[in-house]
Design an enzyme around this catalytic site. Structure first.
Site, PDB file in Angstrom:
ATOM      1  N   CYS A 127       0.812  -1.217   0.000  1.00 14.22           N
ATOM      2  CA  CYS A 127       0.000   0.000   0.000  1.00 14.22           C
ATOM      3  C   CYS A 127       0.841   1.261   0.000  1.00 14.22           C
ATOM      4  O   CYS A 127       0.337   2.332  -0.277  1.00 14.22           O
ATOM      5  CB  CYS A 127      -0.918   0.015   1.218  1.00 14.22           C
ATOM      6  SG  CYS A 127      -0.037   0.197   2.776  1.00 14.22           S
ATOM      7  N   PHE A 264      -2.222   4.322 -19.642  1.00 11.92           N
ATOM      8  CA  PHE A 264      -2.698   3.443 -20.708  1.00 11.92           C
ATOM      9  C   PHE A 264      -1.869   3.587 -21.984  1.00 11.92           C
ATOM     10  O   PHE A 264      -2.403   3.719 -23.091  1.00 11.92           O
ATOM     11  CB  PHE A 264      -4.174   3.720 -21.010  1.00 11.92           C
ATOM     12  CG  PHE A 264      -5.088   3.340 -19.881  1.00 11.92           C
ATOM     13  CD1 PHE A 264      -5.212   2.019 -19.481  1.00 11.92           C
ATOM     14  CD2 PHE A 264      -5.815   4.315 -19.205  1.00 11.92           C
ATOM     15  CE1 PHE A 264      -6.050   1.671 -18.432  1.00 11.92           C
ATOM     16  CE2 PHE A 264      -6.661   3.969 -18.150  1.00 11.92           C
ATOM     17  CZ  PHE A 264      -6.783   2.638 -17.756  1.00 11.92           C
ATOM     18  N   CYS A 265      -0.548   3.570 -21.800  1.00 11.39           N
ATOM     19  CA  CYS A 265       0.348   3.718 -22.950  1.00 11.39           C
ATOM     20  C   CYS A 265       0.475   2.389 -23.684  1.00 11.39           C
ATOM     21  O   CYS A 265       1.085   1.433 -23.194  1.00 11.39           O
ATOM     22  CB  CYS A 265       1.722   4.196 -22.482  1.00 11.39           C
ATOM     23  SG  CYS A 265       1.699   5.843 -21.749  1.00 11.39           S
ATOM     24  N   LYS A 266      -0.129   2.323 -24.829  1.00  9.69           N
ATOM     25  CA  LYS A 266      -0.097   1.147 -25.699  1.00  9.69           C
ATOM     26  C   LYS A 266       0.270   1.627 -27.099  1.00  9.69           C
ATOM     27  O   LYS A 266       0.217   2.835 -27.393  1.00  9.69           O
ATOM     28  CB  LYS A 266      -1.470   0.461 -25.749  1.00  9.69           C
ATOM     29  CG  LYS A 266      -2.096   0.191 -24.387  1.00  9.69           C
ATOM     30  CD  LYS A 266      -1.398  -0.931 -23.640  1.00  9.69           C
ATOM     31  CE  LYS A 266      -2.117  -1.233 -22.334  1.00  9.69           C
ATOM     32  NZ  LYS A 266      -1.414  -2.282 -21.546  1.00  9.69           N
ATOM     33  N   PRO A 267       0.666   0.722 -27.984  1.00  8.99           N
ATOM     34  CA  PRO A 267       0.957   1.153 -29.352  1.00  8.99           C
ATOM     35  C   PRO A 267      -0.216   1.918 -29.961  1.00  8.99           C
ATOM     36  O   PRO A 267      -1.341   1.427 -30.020  1.00  8.99           O
ATOM     37  CB  PRO A 267       1.207  -0.182 -30.082  1.00  8.99           C
ATOM     38  CG  PRO A 267       1.741  -1.088 -29.026  1.00  8.99           C
ATOM     39  CD  PRO A 267       0.984  -0.712 -27.782  1.00  8.99           C
ATOM     40  N   GLY A 268       0.046   3.150 -30.347  1.00  8.63           N
ATOM     41  CA  GLY A 268      -0.968   3.990 -30.960  1.00  8.63           C
ATOM     42  C   GLY A 268      -1.968   4.585 -29.993  1.00  8.63           C
ATOM     43  O   GLY A 268      -2.970   5.167 -30.433  1.00  8.63           O
TER      44      GLY A 268
END
Length: 281
Positions: A127, A264-268
Site C-alpha cells: 500500500c 494506458f500507454c499502448k501502441p498507438g
C-alpha cells in the site's frame, strides 16, 4: 556488488563474497499435463533492509539485483539525500533467512537530518504507507517542477517496444515490473526491473542519478500510483508514462507538482491526465 557475471544469460551479483542468483527453477504442473511436473523459472523475492549509518530504516521486498541503484534511488526519492554524492559507501551483506542488508553510509549532515524525521516502515511494496507513524508523512511537500522537457508522442511506440529489453528476469518468469529512461526521441537509455513496481522505479532513479541523464522521461510497465508520481517528481522527473492506469490521487499529485502524467500507454494509444503542454504530436 559491482562485480557481475552471467549464468544462463542472467546477471548475478556478488553479495558478501557470494554470487546471488535472481531466478530459481521450481517443478510445476501445467494444465493438460497434471501427471508430469516440468521445471519452471520463478523470480526471487527477498527482504532487503536499508541500514543508514548502522541504523535500520526500512525493509522492502525486492529482487536481489541492481541493489546499489536501489539504495541511491530510494534515498533520493524519499528525500533522505539530495544527490548521489551524499552517499559515501554501499555494502550489501547477506543476513538471516536469506535476506540482504544494504549498509549505506551517509554524510554526517544527511544522517543528522534523517534521524530527525526517521520513521519505521516495513514491507511497503503493497500500500505504500504501512508503518508510517504520522499521516502527514505520506504527502511530503514537493517543489513544483519547471517546464523544461518535451516529448513527441510519435516516439512513444518506439519506447514501448524497447521496454522488455531491461526485463531479463521478466522474460523468463513473467514476474517483474520495469522502469526505463527514454530520451526525447524514444530511445531507451537504460532501465531496471523488480518484482515490486516501486522498487523498479527507485532502481531507475538511482541509475539516472549515477549516469546524469536529464533530457527525457520515465516509462513504467505498471500502473501509476500517487507514490510513483511523488518519487518521480521528488527526483526532478517532469514526464511519467505508465503502461497501465493512473489512480485519482496520482493525478491530483501530478497536477499539483506540475508533472505530466500519461497512462494506458499502448501502441498507438495514450491517455494524458495532467500538463499535456510538454507533449507534441
Amino acid at each position: 556488488m559491482k562485480n557481475k557475471r552471467s549464468e544462463n544469460g542472467l546477471t548475478m551479483e556478488r553479495i558478501s563474497g557470494v554470487f546471488r542468483t535472481n531466478v530459481q527453477q521450481k517443478n510445476a504442473k501445467q494444465s493438460g499435463s497434471l501427471s508430469s511436473p516440468t521445471p519452471d523459472w520463478v523470480a526471487e523475492e527477498v527482504p532487503v533492509a536499508l541500514v543508514y549509518n548502522g541504523i535500520s530504516h526500512v525493509v522492502m521486498m525486492a529482487s536481489p539485483k541492481d541493489l546499489d541503484y536501489f539504495a541511491i534511488g530510494f534515498s533520493l526519492s524519499e528525500g533522505i539525500i539530495t544527490s548521489a554524492q551524499e552517499i559515501r559507501g554501499i555494502e550489501p551483506i547477506l543476513s538471516c533467512h536469506g535476506g540482504i542488508e544494504l549498509h549505506i553510509e551517509l554524510s554526517s549532515r544527511r544522517f543528522a537530518g534523517l534521524k530527525e524525521r526517521r520513521r519505521n516502515i516495513a514491507g511497503r511494496t503493497g500500500c505504500g504507507i504501512c508503518g508510517t507513524e504520522q499521516l502527514a508523512e505520506i504527502f511530503r511537500p514537493i517543489t513544483p517542477l519547471p517546464f523544461t522537457q518535451t516529448f513527441s508522442l510519435s516516439c512513444l511506440d518506439t519506447a514501448l517496444a524497447q521496454l522488455p529489453h531491461v526485463q531479463e528476469i521478466g522474460v523468463l518468469t513473467g514476474c517483474t515490473h520495469a522502469a526505463g529512461w527514454i530520451d526525447p526521441e524514444g530511445k531507451l537509455l537504460g532501465g531496471c526491473e523488480d518484482v515490486g513496481r516501486h522498487v523498479a522505479l527507485d532502481k531507475l532513479l538511482g541509475m539516472r542519478a549515477k549516469t546524469g541523464w536529464q533530457q527525457g522521461a520515465v516509462l513504467v510497465s505498471s500502473r501509476a500510483s500517487y507514490e510513483m508520481v511523488q518519487k518521480s517528481a521528488h527526483c526532478g522527473v517532469e514526464i511519467l508514462f505508465a503502461v497501465s492506469a493512473a489512480t485519482s490521487l496520482a493525478i491530483q499529485v501530478a497536477q499539483k507538482c506540475n508533472l505530466t502524467l500519461i497512462g494506458f500507454c499502448k501502441p498507438g494509444r495514450a491517455t494524458m491526465y495532467t500538463h499535456p503542454q510538454r507533449l507534441v504530436d
